[in-house]
Enzyme design. Structure first.
Site, mmCIF file in Angstrom:
data_model
loop_
_atom_site.group_PDB
_atom_site.id
_atom_site.type_symbol
_atom_site.label_atom_id
_atom_site.label_comp_id
_atom_site.label_asym_id
_atom_site.label_seq_id
_atom_site.Cartn_x
_atom_site.Cartn_y
_atom_site.Cartn_z
ATOM 1 N N LYS A 1 0.840 -1.194 0.000
ATOM 2 C CA LYS A 1 0.000 0.000 0.000
ATOM 3 C C LYS A 1 0.878 1.247 0.000
ATOM 4 O O LYS A 1 1.921 1.268 0.640
ATOM 5 C CB LYS A 1 -0.863 0.033 1.266
ATOM 6 N N ARG B 1 -10.714 -11.127 1.942
ATOM 7 C CA ARG B 1 -11.631 -12.138 1.389
ATOM 8 C C ARG B 1 -11.023 -13.540 1.472
ATOM 9 O O ARG B 1 -11.748 -14.532 1.571
ATOM 10 C CB ARG B 1 -11.990 -11.754 -0.061
HETATM 11 N N1 BES Z 1 -8.122 -3.453 4.195
HETATM 12 C C1 BES Z 1 -8.351 -3.051 2.863
HETATM 13 C C2 BES Z 1 -9.652 -2.264 2.697
HETATM 14 C C3 BES Z 1 -9.737 -0.934 3.394
HETATM 15 C C4 BES Z 1 -9.459 0.240 2.698
HETATM 16 C C5 BES Z 1 -10.141 -0.850 4.700
HETATM 17 C C6 BES Z 1 -9.571 1.462 3.339
HETATM 18 C C7 BES Z 1 -10.242 0.379 5.332
HETATM 19 C C8 BES Z 1 -9.968 1.528 4.656
HETATM 20 C C9 BES Z 1 -8.436 -4.273 1.938
HETATM 21 O O1 BES Z 1 -7.678 -5.366 2.320
HETATM 22 C C10 BES Z 1 -7.922 -3.822 0.608
HETATM 23 O O2 BES Z 1 -6.798 -3.455 0.528
HETATM 24 N N2 BES Z 1 -8.794 -3.851 -0.401
HETATM 25 C C11 BES Z 1 -8.444 -3.414 -1.707
HETATM 26 C C12 BES Z 1 -8.929 -4.463 -2.682
HETATM 27 C C13 BES Z 1 -8.383 -4.284 -4.061
HETATM 28 C C14 BES Z 1 -6.911 -4.653 -4.109
HETATM 29 C C15 BES Z 1 -9.170 -5.147 -5.009
HETATM 30 C C16 BES Z 1 -9.127 -2.073 -1.962
HETATM 31 O O3 BES Z 1 -10.235 -1.872 -1.478
HETATM 32 O O4 BES Z 1 -8.519 -1.234 -2.601
HETATM 33 ZN ZN ZN Z 2 -5.632 -5.271 1.717
#
Ligand code: BES
Ligand code: ZN
Ligand code: ZN
Length: 460
Positions: free
Chosen positions: A235, A310
């Protein structure tokens, strides 16, 4: 915080709720107006609720929280509070507002803010034992907030497991923790994959609350990513700093189990599960493009290591649905950033294969003020998650960002077979980066605890 129910009080610091038709000088009584008056030896905190006919429990809960924070600013130890109308539901909202509003996370502050110690509620419509129950439930919300707010380095899968073990000491709960060896032995290849990049291995945490020999349990599963670095798909700055909160679903499940263990509602069985892992980056981390096998037997091609929630939910859900044959299954997860774009921090998204289940969750949330919005979950979303070399892929083949909360839910759906199931995406509601307001503090909000508890105890 001590909460007592009284007919009258000698305490000189009082919270008084007002409406916008009041005759108080220089206090309009509009929603959110807060004014302090010193009258003789009394301190009165007027909290405006706006128009009398518009009064809701939600408004009262939030105004009570603002009111109690004024009491702590004034450094008063006790206060007395009268209700705008003496009704049981209002008394409950008031107690919730007081307990939730006085929450602070001051562990890392050198100067700790002292909180009021007791509140006397002037009411004849609620019993002391009911009031006590509401206080304990609200304290379980604060417990969930504490778990979320703690440093990720001090709230690892190992630490979450110790928390569950502590809860399991209660006579009403039993606790089972699966370690990496058992996770591997059971074939939970997705939980293993997500957790293996970290020196601190993953855990599958299971707490059971049983009061009936004959009824099927409710299964609650909470995403427990104790830190989501994104993995090898790391990230960027601006997105990574709050990722200790990626176990907020797990914290809500633990908070709910804590509330059950203290309030002991009869006639229900509940299994609370947290697949806990640290999504780390490093040479042991799972690899984009690789294929991993789930507990269910389905294989998954990793398109993005940041879509890890997921994966851990998939293994926890299919394992527990097979083992416990629950009547209903609900998962809570900070699953997608996209849900924040869709619903902001006002509502969480609910996705379900069962309209009755999602309806009762939405209804429970309306009562507790934890609002849910039904989101689409269609066969097109499932189609987009089909793999090429593997059965499934962990991110969709739709253009970047398209319906990504729904495709994430469609992925999870592949692992619940025909079980009635609902998924609640709390990525927008579990963590507050704005200023505190009403019962919503900064950082961890404890979203889901009161909702789940209400849902479980109303649906009998
Ligand atoms: N933990 C994150 C989602 C999240 C984002 C929680 C902001 C709280 C605040 C999750 O694991 C994630 O990174 N999801 C990605 C999925 C994508 C790679 C398909 C997302 O939402 O960008
Ligand atoms: Zn994630
Ligand atoms: Zn995540």
């Amino acid at each position: 915080m001590r909460i007592s129910i009284k007919k009258s009080s000698k305490i000189k610091t009082r919270i008084v709720f007002t409406f916008n038709n009041n005759k108080i000088k220089d206090h309009k009584g509009e929603y959110g107006d807060l004014d302090i008056r010193y009258e003789g030896n009394e301190t009165l905190i007027y909290c405006g609720l706006g128009k009398e006919s518009d009064l809701t429990s939600k408004a009262l809960r939030n105004c009570a929280a603002d009111g109690i924070r004024k009491i702590s600013e004034l450094k008063r130890k006790d206060c007395a509070v009268s209700l705008p109308e003496d009704r049981e539901d209002y008394a409950e909202a008031l107690i919730e507002g007081i307990v939730l509003g006085s929450y602070t996370f001051s562990k890392y502050k050198s100067e700790k803010q002292k909180q009021p110690e007791s509140a006397e509620i002037l009411s004849s419509s609620i019993t002391a034992s009911r009031a006590n129950g509401i206080r304990k439930l609200s304290e379980s919300v604060c417990y969930a907030r504490d778990l979320v707010n703690e440093n990720a380095g001090d709230m690892t899968p190992q630490d979450l497991a110790s928390e569950a073990r502590k809860l399991g000491k209660s006579s009403a709960l039993s606790c089972k923790i699966m370690d990496m060896n058992e996770i591997k032995r059971n074939g939970m290849g997705l939980l293993e994959a997500v957790g293996k990049g970290s020196e601190i291995p993953p855990k599958l945490i299971i707490l059971e609350y049983t009061t009936s020999k004959t009824t099927k349990p409710h299964l609650l599963v909470g995403k427990g990513i104790t830190f989501d670095s994104g993995g090898i798909n790391l990230k960027p700055s601006g997105h990574i700093e709050t990722m200790r909160a990626d176990m907020a679903g797990g914290a809500a499940v633990l908070g709910t189990m804590r509330a059950l263990s203290q309030l002991k509602p009869r006639g229900i069985n509940v299994v609370g599960v947290v697949p806990a892992a640290w999504n780390a980056i490093g040479s042991h981390a799972f690899i984009p493009g690789d294929i991993y096998k789930s507990f269910s037997g389905k294989s998954v091609e990793i398109k993005n290591t940041d879509a890890e929630g997921r994966l851990v939910l998939a293994d926890a859900l299919s394992y527990c649905i097979k083992k416990y044959k629950p009547k209903h299954t609900v998962d809570l997860a900070t699953l997608t950033g996209a849900i924040l774009y869709a619903l902001g921090s006002f509502k969480a998204g609910v996705f379900s294969n069962n309209d009755e289940l999602s309806r009762s969750l939405i209804d429970a949330g309306e009562k507790t003020g934890e609002l849910l919005w039904k989101m689409p979950l269609e066969k097109e979303h499932s189609e987009a998650m089909k793999g090429e070399l593997a059965d499934l892929r962990n991110t969709s083949k739709l253009p970047r960002g398209h319906a990504s909360s729904s495709t994430a839910a469609a992925f999870i759906k592949e692992f619940v077979s025909d079980a009635p199931w609902a998924h609640i995406d709390i990525a927008g509601t579990a963590f507050n980066e704005q200023e505190q307001s009403g019962i919503t503090p900064k950082s961890g909000t404890g979203f889901g605890v009161r909702l789940l508890y209400r849902y479980l105890t109303e649906k009998r």
